[in-house]
Write a protein that holds these residues in place. Sequence first.
Motif, PDB file in Angstrom:
ATOM      1  N   GLY A  19       4.173  66.016  21.601  1.00 59.91           N
ATOM      2  CA  GLY A  19       4.921  67.241  21.869  1.00 59.91           C
ATOM      3  C   GLY A  19       5.607  67.811  20.638  1.00 59.91           C
ATOM      4  N   ALA A  20       5.816  66.999  19.597  1.00 60.75           N
ATOM      5  CA  ALA A  20       6.512  67.471  18.401  1.00 60.75           C
ATOM      6  C   ALA A  20       5.707  68.545  17.685  1.00 60.75           C
ATOM      7  N   MET A  21       4.420  68.285  17.496  1.00 62.24           N
ATOM      8  CA  MET A  21       3.569  69.261  16.805  1.00 62.24           C
ATOM      9  C   MET A  21       3.495  70.562  17.596  1.00 62.24           C
ATOM     10  N   SER A  22       3.355  70.453  18.898  1.00 60.36           N
ATOM     11  CA  SER A  22       3.249  71.637  19.733  1.00 60.36           C
ATOM     12  C   SER A  22       4.538  72.442  19.717  1.00 60.36           C
ATOM     13  N   ALA A  23       5.684  71.754  19.780  1.00 61.12           N
ATOM     14  CA  ALA A  23       6.969  72.448  19.799  1.00 61.12           C
ATOM     15  C   ALA A  23       7.191  73.220  18.505  1.00 61.12           C
ATOM     16  N   LEU A  24       6.819  72.612  17.394  1.00 65.83           N
ATOM     17  CA  LEU A  24       7.061  73.251  16.103  1.00 65.83           C
ATOM     18  C   LEU A  24       6.015  74.306  15.767  1.00 65.83           C
ATOM     19  N   PHE A  25       4.756  73.946  15.904  1.00 62.94           N
ATOM     20  CA  PHE A  25       3.679  74.799  15.396  1.00 62.94           C
ATOM     21  C   PHE A  25       2.891  75.519  16.491  1.00 62.94           C
ATOM     22  N   GLY A  26       3.201  75.217  17.740  1.00 63.74           N
ATOM     23  CA  GLY A  26       2.523  75.871  18.837  1.00 63.74           C
ATOM     24  C   GLY A  26       1.163  75.260  19.137  1.00 63.74           C
ATOM     25  N   HIS A  27       0.536  75.722  20.202  1.00 64.60           N
ATOM     26  CA  HIS A  27      -0.808  75.251  20.544  1.00 64.60           C
ATOM     27  C   HIS A  27      -1.565  76.368  21.257  1.00 64.60           C
ATOM     28  N   VAL A  28      -2.858  76.185  21.345  1.00 61.89           N
ATOM     29  CA  VAL A  28      -3.680  77.139  22.079  1.00 61.89           C
ATOM     30  C   VAL A  28      -4.031  76.546  23.443  1.00 61.89           C
TER      31      VAL A  28
END
Length: 545
Positions: free
Chosen positions: A258-267
């Motif tokens: 969840g850290a990567m998604s929270a910071l950089f977003g996801h598709v």
Amino acid sequence: MAKTQARETVVLGMLGTTLDMGRGPKRWEKWRPTVGLCQQEDLVVHRLELLTLPGHDELVRTVTEDIAQVSPETRVRPTVLTIQDPWDLEETYGALLDYVKAYPFQPEQEDYFVHITTGTHIVQISMFLLVESRHIPGRLVQTSPPRSGRDHGGPGEHALIDLDLSKYDTLARRFQQEQREGLSFLKAGIDTRNPAFNRLIERIEQVATRSRAPLLLTGPTGAGKSQLARRIYQLKKARRHVSGPFVDINCATLRGDGAMSALFGHVKGAFTGALSDRPGLLRQANGGVLFLDEIGELGADEQAMLLRALEDKRFLPVGSDKEVESDFQLIAGTNRELQAEVERGRFREDLLARINLWTFRLPPLRERPEDIPPNLLYELAQASQALGTQVTMNKEAQEHFLRFATSPEARWSGNFRDLNAAVLRMATLAPGGRITREGVDEELDRLRAAWARSGPKQVSTVDLVVEVLGEERAEALDRFDRAQLSEVLAVCRQARSLSEAGRALFAQSRSQKKSVNDADRLRKYLARFGLGWADVAGRGLSEVA
């Protein structure tokens, strides 16, 4: 009775190779600043020091003859300056400075003006600087064409500018007032008295209003990093240095995928549960400020992605093969020693180098005893707002609380969070919104108990004396000296610096002295036993903070 000799008016000005140009009878149909200056009805020019560049002899003769025609009382003295490139600041300023240094100014007998309408912008700037620095003991005069325009003859108008008494002082005061307002805003309007902290805030204000480079705020938990970061943003927003939002996150709350998604977003579809696109915090902060508190908690992958985003302003959302852009200013906060984290392999050295351009350490509350009284008043106002009623504290209660709050007994391990919580509790329990001595005593007992539970075990002071002096020297001390030294060593071991230890040890007596140097008093005391700060401090602590 002797007649007082009238003062003469002397003007120093550069020949305008374009504006002063004119040939034949039609030149009188054109506004020429240097000639027009000598036609002013309320400004009689007795002597004009006409500075020129090489190769303009014909124009000098024409201007001199025309001035003689319109202002017979004006004596024109041409001087050729050896300036090859009037757009070169170093050459131009140097030539003008040499001329001014050799000029026989007589300010007791003559009034001097500098005409800054003609010449290149570099010439005008140089003349301004020479007047502002008082190399030329005079004022500036600015001429302007007639209201009908430059293509019509006539003297035009003039304005005198006194750099000591004019509107420039007003502008300077406005800039100073703006800076004072910025400093007060960053301090939440609190009249802080700690000199080191005030210098810190002044430097932060300078950097925050001039730079978009990353800022790193260090200091213990509760020292005010989050509040300061938000106020830096609000100050930049008010000065129109940023237009986007303030986005903040405590990195300690980011865990796992969840850290990567929270910071950089996801598709959409990037992982199970990704039912739609998510922009991420970095994209939300586009055009604004991103505050990453406890940045030392970020994982290695997040650190690498953040570095790329800072350097290129581009990054890949999770599950995407298309980069996105975001231009934000980063403010990072940490209570860790990031260089030590680098040495342990827990933090990227290149990321630290990128965010370490401007690093500011917020001191703990115990290092700012002078600031506890104004912060107490601030917290009382905050409590009043939170409770919806006016909360006051009688004089006896306030003095009692401050005696404890500024004493070595007050650990303030949670810093301003402890102070905020203490005041809010007292305010909530205060009968009629008035905090009394009894209410303060109840809160002090609560603080002592909380700090006793959370604090580290005290090191045996007897062992400390033996550890520092050795058993033989320790045994040779009188019991009184040994007991006193024991207390001093215990305080030194828990202090971050010689200055902090001195403030804790001399908290009471220092208030009675006009001039205090707690560090020097402690240094001299330790020297009686042949000790220095390095002998008594905890490992890695500095002598002066």
